[in-house]
Enzyme design. Structure first.
Site, PDB file in Angstrom:
ATOM      1  N   HIS A 154       0.880  -1.195   0.000  1.00 44.43           N
ATOM      2  CA  HIS A 154       0.000   0.000   0.000  1.00 44.43           C
ATOM      3  C   HIS A 154       0.905   1.230   0.000  1.00 44.43           C
ATOM      4  O   HIS A 154       1.480   1.591   1.030  1.00 44.43           O
ATOM      5  CB  HIS A 154      -0.899   0.009   1.237  1.00 44.43           C
ATOM      6  CG  HIS A 154      -1.887   1.139   1.253  1.00 44.43           C
ATOM      7  ND1 HIS A 154      -3.222   0.943   1.561  1.00 44.43           N
ATOM      8  CD2 HIS A 154      -1.747   2.470   1.022  1.00 44.43           C
ATOM      9  CE1 HIS A 154      -3.848   2.107   1.503  1.00 44.43           C
ATOM     10  NE2 HIS A 154      -2.975   3.053   1.185  1.00 44.43           N
ATOM     11  N   HIS A 164       1.568   5.355  -1.692  1.00 43.35           N
ATOM     12  CA  HIS A 164       1.191   6.527  -2.497  1.00 43.35           C
ATOM     13  C   HIS A 164       2.461   7.149  -3.072  1.00 43.35           C
ATOM     14  O   HIS A 164       3.318   7.608  -2.312  1.00 43.35           O
ATOM     15  CB  HIS A 164       0.474   7.567  -1.631  1.00 43.35           C
ATOM     16  CG  HIS A 164      -0.821   7.071  -1.071  1.00 43.35           C
ATOM     17  ND1 HIS A 164      -2.026   7.258  -1.703  1.00 43.35           N
ATOM     18  CD2 HIS A 164      -1.088   6.371   0.060  1.00 43.35           C
ATOM     19  CE1 HIS A 164      -2.991   6.700  -0.979  1.00 43.35           C
ATOM     20  NE2 HIS A 164      -2.450   6.148   0.095  1.00 43.35           N
ATOM     21  N   LYS A 209      -9.168  -0.456  -6.009  1.00 41.61           N
ATOM     22  CA  LYS A 209      -9.271   0.181  -4.690  1.00 41.61           C
ATOM     23  C   LYS A 209     -10.650   0.797  -4.511  1.00 41.61           C
ATOM     24  O   LYS A 209     -11.101   1.590  -5.334  1.00 41.61           O
ATOM     25  CB  LYS A 209      -8.206   1.271  -4.559  1.00 41.61           C
ATOM     26  CG  LYS A 209      -8.233   2.062  -3.260  1.00 41.61           C
ATOM     27  CD  LYS A 209      -7.713   1.256  -2.082  1.00 41.61           C
ATOM     28  CE  LYS A 209      -7.884   1.991  -0.750  1.00 41.61           C
ATOM     29  NZ  LYS A 209      -6.796   2.895  -0.434  1.00 41.61           N
ATOM     30  N   HIS A 240     -10.650   0.829   1.570  1.00 42.38           N
ATOM     31  CA  HIS A 240     -10.497   1.834   2.630  1.00 42.38           C
ATOM     32  C   HIS A 240     -11.716   1.682   3.521  1.00 42.38           C
ATOM     33  O   HIS A 240     -12.815   2.100   3.164  1.00 42.38           O
ATOM     34  CB  HIS A 240     -10.411   3.250   2.054  1.00 42.38           C
ATOM     35  CG  HIS A 240     -10.161   4.279   3.123  1.00 42.38           C
ATOM     36  ND1 HIS A 240      -8.964   4.940   3.271  1.00 42.38           N
ATOM     37  CD2 HIS A 240     -10.952   4.706   4.145  1.00 42.38           C
ATOM     38  CE1 HIS A 240      -9.034   5.748   4.320  1.00 42.38           C
ATOM     39  NE2 HIS A 240     -10.237   5.632   4.870  1.00 42.38           N
ATOM     40  N   HIS A 242      -4.796  -0.721   5.713  1.00 42.79           N
ATOM     41  CA  HIS A 242      -4.429   0.013   6.933  1.00 42.79           C
ATOM     42  C   HIS A 242      -5.415  -0.217   8.074  1.00 42.79           C
ATOM     43  O   HIS A 242      -6.068   0.706   8.559  1.00 42.79           O
ATOM     44  CB  HIS A 242      -4.243   1.506   6.674  1.00 42.79           C
ATOM     45  CG  HIS A 242      -5.248   2.141   5.737  1.00 42.79           C
ATOM     46  ND1 HIS A 242      -6.595   2.018   5.892  1.00 42.79           N
ATOM     47  CD2 HIS A 242      -5.065   2.906   4.632  1.00 42.79           C
ATOM     48  CE1 HIS A 242      -7.203   2.688   4.934  1.00 42.79           C
ATOM     49  NE2 HIS A 242      -6.292   3.230   4.148  1.00 42.79           N
ATOM     50  N   ASP A 273       1.309   2.673   3.525  1.00 39.99           N
ATOM     51  CA  ASP A 273       0.450   3.859   3.331  1.00 39.99           C
ATOM     52  C   ASP A 273       1.286   5.135   3.408  1.00 39.99           C
ATOM     53  O   ASP A 273       0.789   6.177   3.836  1.00 39.99           O
ATOM     54  CB  ASP A 273      -0.706   3.888   4.335  1.00 39.99           C
ATOM     55  CG  ASP A 273      -1.824   4.838   3.893  1.00 39.99           C
ATOM     56  OD1 ASP A 273      -1.845   5.248   2.718  1.00 39.99           O
ATOM     57  OD2 ASP A 273      -2.670   5.168   4.736  1.00 39.99           O
TER      58      ASP A 273
HETATM   59  O1  DOR Z   1      -3.645   9.185   5.718  1.00 42.73           O
HETATM   60  C1  DOR Z   1      -4.005   8.923   4.596  1.00 42.73           C
HETATM   61  N1  DOR Z   1      -3.453   9.508   3.517  1.00 42.73           N
HETATM   62  N2  DOR Z   1      -4.975   8.027   4.432  1.00 42.73           N
HETATM   63  C2  DOR Z   1      -5.516   7.774   3.241  1.00 42.73           C
HETATM   64  O2  DOR Z   1      -6.413   6.990   3.159  1.00 42.73           O
HETATM   65  C3  DOR Z   1      -5.075   8.534   2.041  1.00 42.73           C
HETATM   66  C4  DOR Z   1      -3.726   9.033   2.209  1.00 42.73           C
HETATM   67  C5  DOR Z   1      -3.362  10.065   1.172  1.00 42.73           C
HETATM   68  O3  DOR Z   1      -3.566   9.808  -0.020  1.00 42.73           O
HETATM   69  O4  DOR Z   1      -2.870  11.126   1.543  1.00 42.73           O
HETATM   70 ZN    ZN Z   2      -3.494   5.031   1.460  1.00 42.24          ZN
END
Ligand code: DOR
Ligand code: ZN
Length: 350
Positions: free
Chosen positions: A17, A19, A102, A139, A177, A249
Site C-alpha cells: 500500500h 502513495h 481500490k 479503505h 491500513h 500507506d
Molecule cells: O492518511 C491517509 N493519507 N490516508 C488515506 O487513506 C489517504 C492518504 C493520502 O492519499 O494522503
Molecule cells: Zn493510502
C-alpha cells in the site's frame, strides 16, 4: 531468513500500500521507494486512475521517475467509481496492467470525492472481480457524519464490508491500513481476506496526535486509535499469521498542506519505514517473523512468488534512518518521526 545477533538477511521487501503521487512529488518520493521489490500503487491522484489506460500511463510515469536499475516493480490499481466498467477491470487485470482495484467510500479520505456512495451500484464490478480472482483493496471507514471518527472502521465492517463479502462469495478483499482490534478480529475470523498494517499505526496512538499540542504530521486516515488498538495491531503484525502484511500507506503531502487550519491526512514513511518496523519487531521479540510481515505474506496473498534477491539489516549503535525532511520542488515534506532512535541499517547489495 537467516538470523544472527544483530544481523538479519531477508527476501527483498514489498509494500502492499503506497502513495507515489504524480509530477514533482512523484519525482521527489520515487527514489525513496526504489529499493522495494514490488509495491501496490494507490490510484487517488487528481483526477484518479480509473481506467486500464490511466493505469498504464501512470505506471510509465512511475518507471520514468525511478533511478536506472531500481528493483521496484509498480503494481497498479484502479480507483473504483460508480461508473467503472467491469469489462475494463477484467481486461486490465488479464493484460497485466493492474493487480487490484481500490474502493474508497466517497469522502472518506484524501482525493476520494469520486469514490463510491451507493455500494449496490458497483455490485457487477465486485462479481466480475470475484470470478476473475482480482483482489479488492478497501479503505474501511464509513463517512456518515453521525458516526464518531474513532468508530468509523468498526462501523464500516458491520454496515458495508461484511454485507459486500456475504453478497459476493469468493471476492478476495484486503482491509487496507487496519487500525482497530475489531478489524484484526474480523480478518482473523474470515477467509479470503487479508489486511495491511502501516508502519505508523504500529508506532503511534491517538495521544501522539493530540496530547500536549496538535501534531499534524501524525494525522492520517484512518486516524490512529487508542493504545489497546495499537497493541492489537502489533500482536497481529508480529504473529506470523499470513493474513497480515506490511503496507506502509506512505502518503507524502507538502508541509504547507499539513500544517494548516484544515491539515490533510497522511504520514510520509517511505524513507525510514523498514528500520522502524525492524525496531518494532525487535521490541516484540519477533525478529524471526519480520520477513513474513515485510517480504512474504503479502506476496502469497496476491499470488506472487517471494522476491529472489535479498537485503540485510544490520543493528549498529550509530543512528540509522532518514533525513527529517525532503524537498519536492519548492515544497518541504516532513518524514515520519517515530519518536525513538533507529539502529537497524539496511544493506542492499543490488
Ligand atoms: O492518511 C491517509 N493519507 N490516508 C488515506 O487513506 C489517504 C492518504 C493520502 O492519499 O494522503
Ligand atoms: Zn493510502
Amino acid at each position: 531468513m537467516h538470523l544472527m545477533t544483530n544481523r538479519l538477511t531477508l527476501c527483498r521487501p514489498d509494500d502492499w500500500h503506497l502513495h507515489l503521487r504524480d509530477g514533482a512529488m512523484l519525482a521527489a518520493v520515487a527514489p525513496h521507494s526504489a529499493r522495494l521489490g514490488r509495491a501496490i500503487i494507490m490510484p487517488n491522484l487528481v483526477p484518479p486512475v480509473v481506467t486500464g489506460a490511466d493505469a498504464a500511463a501512470y505506471r510509465d510515469r512511475i518507471r520514468a521517475a525511478l533511478p536506472a536499475g531500481a528493483p521496484l516493480q509498480p503494481l497498479m490499481t484502479l480507483y473504483l467509481t460508480e461508473t467503472t466498467d467491469p469489462a475494463d477491470v477484467v481486461a486490465s487485470h488479464r493484460d497485466g496492467i493492474i493487480a487490484a482495484v481500490k474502493l474508497y467510500p466517497a469522502g472518506a479520505t484524501t482525493n476520494s470525492a469520486s469514490g463510491v456512495r451507493d455500494f449496490d451500484r458497483v455490485r457487477p464490478v465486485f462479481e466480475a472481480m470475484a470470478a476473475a480472482g482480482i483482489p479488492l483493496c478497501v479503505h474501511g471507514e464509513v463517512t456518515d457524519p453521525e458516526v464518531d471518527i474513532f468508530d468509523r472502521e468498526a462501523v464500516f465492517i458491520d454496515r458495508v464490508l461484511d454485507p459486500i463479502r456475504r453478497a459476493t462469495p469468493g471476492l478476495r478483499v484486503v482491509m487496507e491500513h487496519v487500525t482497530t482490534r475489531e478489524g484484526v478480529d474480523y480478518v482473523r475470523a474470515n477467509d479470503a481476506i487479508g489486511a495491511t498494517i502501516t508502519t505508523h499505526h504500529l508506532v503511534i496512538n491517538r495521544n501522539a496526535i493530540l496530547a500536549g499540542g496538535i501534531r499534524p504530521h501524525y494525522y492520517c486516515l484512518p486516524v490512529a486509535k487508542r493504545e489497546t488498538h495499537r497493541l492489537a495491531l502489533r500482536a497481529a503484525a508480529t504473529s506470523g499469521d499470513p493474513r497480515f502484511f506490511s503496507g506502509t500507506d506512505s502518503a507524502p503531502h507538502p508541509d504547507r498542506a499539513k500544517e494548516s487550519a484544515c491539515g490533510c491526512a497522511g504520514c510520509f514513511t517511505a524513507p525510514n519505514w523498514l528500520p522502524i518496523v525492524a525496531q518494532v519487531f525487535e521490541e516484540e521479540a519477533a525478529l524471526d517473523r519480520l520477513e513474513q510481515f515485510v517480504s512474504l505474506n503479502g506476496a502469497t496473498f496476491y499470488g506472487y512468488p517471494a522476491n529472489e534477491d535479498r537485503i540485510t539489516l544490520v543493528r549498529r549503535a550509530d543512528p540509522a534512518g532518514a533525513p527529517a525532511e525532503i524537498r519536492a520542488d519548492q515544497d518541504r515534506v516532513t518524514v515520519f518521526d517515530p519518536g525513538f532512535p533507529l539502529h537497524w541499517h539496511v544493506e542492499d547489495p543490488a
